[in-house]
Design a protein around this motif. Structure first.
Motif, PDB file in Angstrom:
ATOM      1  N   HIS A  39      -3.278  -7.377   5.894  1.00  0.00           N
ATOM      2  CA  HIS A  39      -2.559  -6.597   6.911  1.00  0.00           C
ATOM      3  C   HIS A  39      -3.374  -5.366   7.274  1.00  0.00           C
ATOM      4  O   HIS A  39      -3.354  -4.358   6.575  1.00  0.00           O
ATOM      5  CB  HIS A  39      -1.171  -6.208   6.378  1.00  0.00           C
ATOM      6  CG  HIS A  39      -0.305  -5.486   7.378  1.00  0.00           C
ATOM      7  ND1 HIS A  39       1.072  -5.659   7.423  1.00  0.00           N
ATOM      8  CD2 HIS A  39      -0.589  -4.588   8.358  1.00  0.00           C
ATOM      9  CE1 HIS A  39       1.574  -4.895   8.389  1.00  0.00           C
ATOM     10  NE2 HIS A  39       0.581  -4.223   8.958  1.00  0.00           N
ATOM     11  N   HIS A  47      -4.879  -3.147  11.024  1.00  0.00           N
ATOM     12  CA  HIS A  47      -4.747  -3.036  12.479  1.00  0.00           C
ATOM     13  C   HIS A  47      -6.115  -2.886  13.138  1.00  0.00           C
ATOM     14  O   HIS A  47      -6.217  -2.348  14.243  1.00  0.00           O
ATOM     15  CB  HIS A  47      -3.816  -1.890  12.854  1.00  0.00           C
ATOM     16  CG  HIS A  47      -2.376  -2.160  12.527  1.00  0.00           C
ATOM     17  ND1 HIS A  47      -1.446  -2.518  13.470  1.00  0.00           N
ATOM     18  CD2 HIS A  47      -1.721  -2.174  11.343  1.00  0.00           C
ATOM     19  CE1 HIS A  47      -0.262  -2.705  12.874  1.00  0.00           C
ATOM     20  NE2 HIS A  47      -0.403  -2.504  11.586  1.00  0.00           N
ATOM     21  N   ASP A  90      -2.459  -1.973   5.414  1.00  0.00           N
ATOM     22  CA  ASP A  90      -1.874  -1.583   6.704  1.00  0.00           C
ATOM     23  C   ASP A  90      -2.840  -0.644   7.438  1.00  0.00           C
ATOM     24  O   ASP A  90      -2.418   0.236   8.194  1.00  0.00           O
ATOM     25  CB  ASP A  90      -0.505  -0.915   6.517  1.00  0.00           C
ATOM     26  CG  ASP A  90       0.277  -0.777   7.824  1.00  0.00           C
ATOM     27  OD1 ASP A  90      -0.055  -1.471   8.802  1.00  0.00           O
ATOM     28  OD2 ASP A  90       1.238   0.034   7.873  1.00  0.00           O
TER      29      ASP A  90
HETATM   30 ZN   LIG Z   1       1.138  -2.663  10.233  1.00  0.00          ZN
END
Ligand SMILES: [Zn+2]
Length: 412
Positions: free
Chosen positions: A73, A75, A312
């Motif tokens: 995960h 971005h 993340d």
């Molecule tokens: Zn995220």
């Protein structure tokens, strides 16, 4: 070139071969015995012992050998940073004021739009290099800062180019419903999403959506689930991050591959999630940096969930790219054992990306993506913030070697 890893103090191995994932309540079955590994010319693990016939020898004396870390995960790719916003956040400037001043996802969307392709790729490649030094051999890329049809497709093209430019194995997810673009409602934007999914399928293995009071709701999640099924893609979703939305039953109906965040999961949803094949992806970096609630990891694990940890990595809520740091935060925050945390960043993370058949664990037939630590595995979480990676290997090739570990790699 045959490679032999010799004399490791610990090698992390699964209890059986061919597991698609291992439920986290079985993490104690992972073994950490000493030994060696042989890797074929093709970069595949062929034997769970060293060989005298190698052309390349890795002296792993005193080291732990892990499967390459998998960050399921992130971005990436994105443009620029939001450091000023972080300072405002920690010093107590209200979010509404930051958003009104053009901060938040809108700020990253603007930066991406204004930054030429080569500059976006340059920054992303640099970050991928940092991730390699911290042991990440596989990572996921996401769109989501495009906020228009052209922007989202450009983002997926850039992610594809990034995948070709870096040493790591990468996958792509279309986070087409991240934030509601200016001039749309959530419903009319979902119409746009539906229209762009066919073009996105060329690049991605999964669709993603941000379900939150300020973003998309359960109906939109249901619609994204149908789109994923119709296009033979996995459903993934950012859910229950700030608000208890009860996304879990809706996502399970669509057999989501993962549900990510879960800090605000309803207690009644823990058991069904734990009994499903949907992974619970926990993001302790985002929780820590955003001073968010703590996901009930212990309850999820004890109920039998497939628990995963990821960075993340993004310029807003979690500018952390090193999985050893995430392991340290996860262990402290959630009360995980070392084996639970390592399982969550290797085999179970590979499962989320559908790569477990050839990556994520040390077993014959899998790609020799490996990380050599200069310490026992228990030190990874304990010496929080220190990078324990001495060398990183992809398909048996040393792609990163810390200068003080260079002596360990001997060519014949
Ligand atoms: Zn995220």
């Amino acid at each position: 070139m045959i490679t032999s890893f010799d004399n490791a103090a610990q090698i992390l191995r699964p209890p059986e071969h061919g597991l698609p994932y291992l439920r986290s309540n079985r993490a104690s079955e992972l073994t950490l015995d000493p030994g060696g590994i042989t890797v074929s010319e093709e970069g595949t693990i062929t034997a769970l012992e060293s060989t005298p016939d190698a052309h390349l020898r890795i002296d792993a004396t005193g080291c732990a050998l892990l499967p390459g870390l998998v960050d399921c995960h992130t971005h990436l790719p994105f443009a620029g940073w939001r450091a000023q916003e972080y300072e405002q956040k920690v010093t107590g400037v209200p979010y509404e004021q930051i958003a009104r001043a053009g901060g938040g996802i809108a700020s990253s969307a603007r930066a991406l739009k204004e930054t030429p392709n080569d500059a976006v790729l340059h920054q992303a490649r640099q970050l991928a290099g940092e991730m390699l030094q911290a042991g990440t051999t596989t990572f996921e890329c996401k769109s989501g800062y495009g906020l228009s049809r052209d922007g989202e497709l450009r983002s997926l093209q850039l992610a594809t180019e990034l995948g070709r430019a870096v040493d790591q194995q990468t996958t792509r997810t279309a986070l087409l419903a991240h934030s509601i673009p200016h001039g749309y409602t959530a419903d009319t934007w979902m119409d746009e999403v539906e229209a762009m999914v066919p073009a996105a399928t060329e690049y991605v293995t999964a669709l993603d959506i941000f379900v939150e009071s300020i973003a998309f709701d359960l109906e939109h999640l249901d619609r994204m689930g149908r789109l994923a099924t119709d296009h033979n893609l996995h459903l993934r979703a950012h859910v229950e991050q700030f608000t208890t939305m009860r996304s879990v039953p809706v996502a399970l109906k669509h057999n989501a591959r993962s549900l990510d965040h879960l800090s605000a999961i309803h207690p009644d949803d823990i058991e069904p999630l734990a009994n499903s094949t949907t992974a619970a992806v926990l993001l302790p970096g985002a929780e820590f940096m955003g001073k968010e609630a703590t996901a009930p990891a212990r309850a999820l694990i004890d109920a039998g969930a497939i628990v995963v940890l990821a960075t993340d990595a993004n310029p807003g809520t979690s500018p952390i790219f090193e999985l050893p740091t995430i392991i340290g935060l996860g262990v402290r925050r959630y009360g995980l054992s070392t084996r639970e945390a390592l399982l969550a960043t290797t085999l179970n993370a590979a499962y989320v990306l559908d790569l477990a058949p050839h990556t994520g664990s040390i077993e014959p037939g899998k790609r020799a993506d490996l990380v050599l630590l200069d310490c026992p595995v228990e030190h990874v979480a304990y010496r929080l913030g220190r990078n324990p990676v001495a060398a990183t290997f992809i398909a048996g090739e040393p792609v990163y070697v810390r200068p003080d570990a260079a002596w360990r790699i001997m060519k014949r």
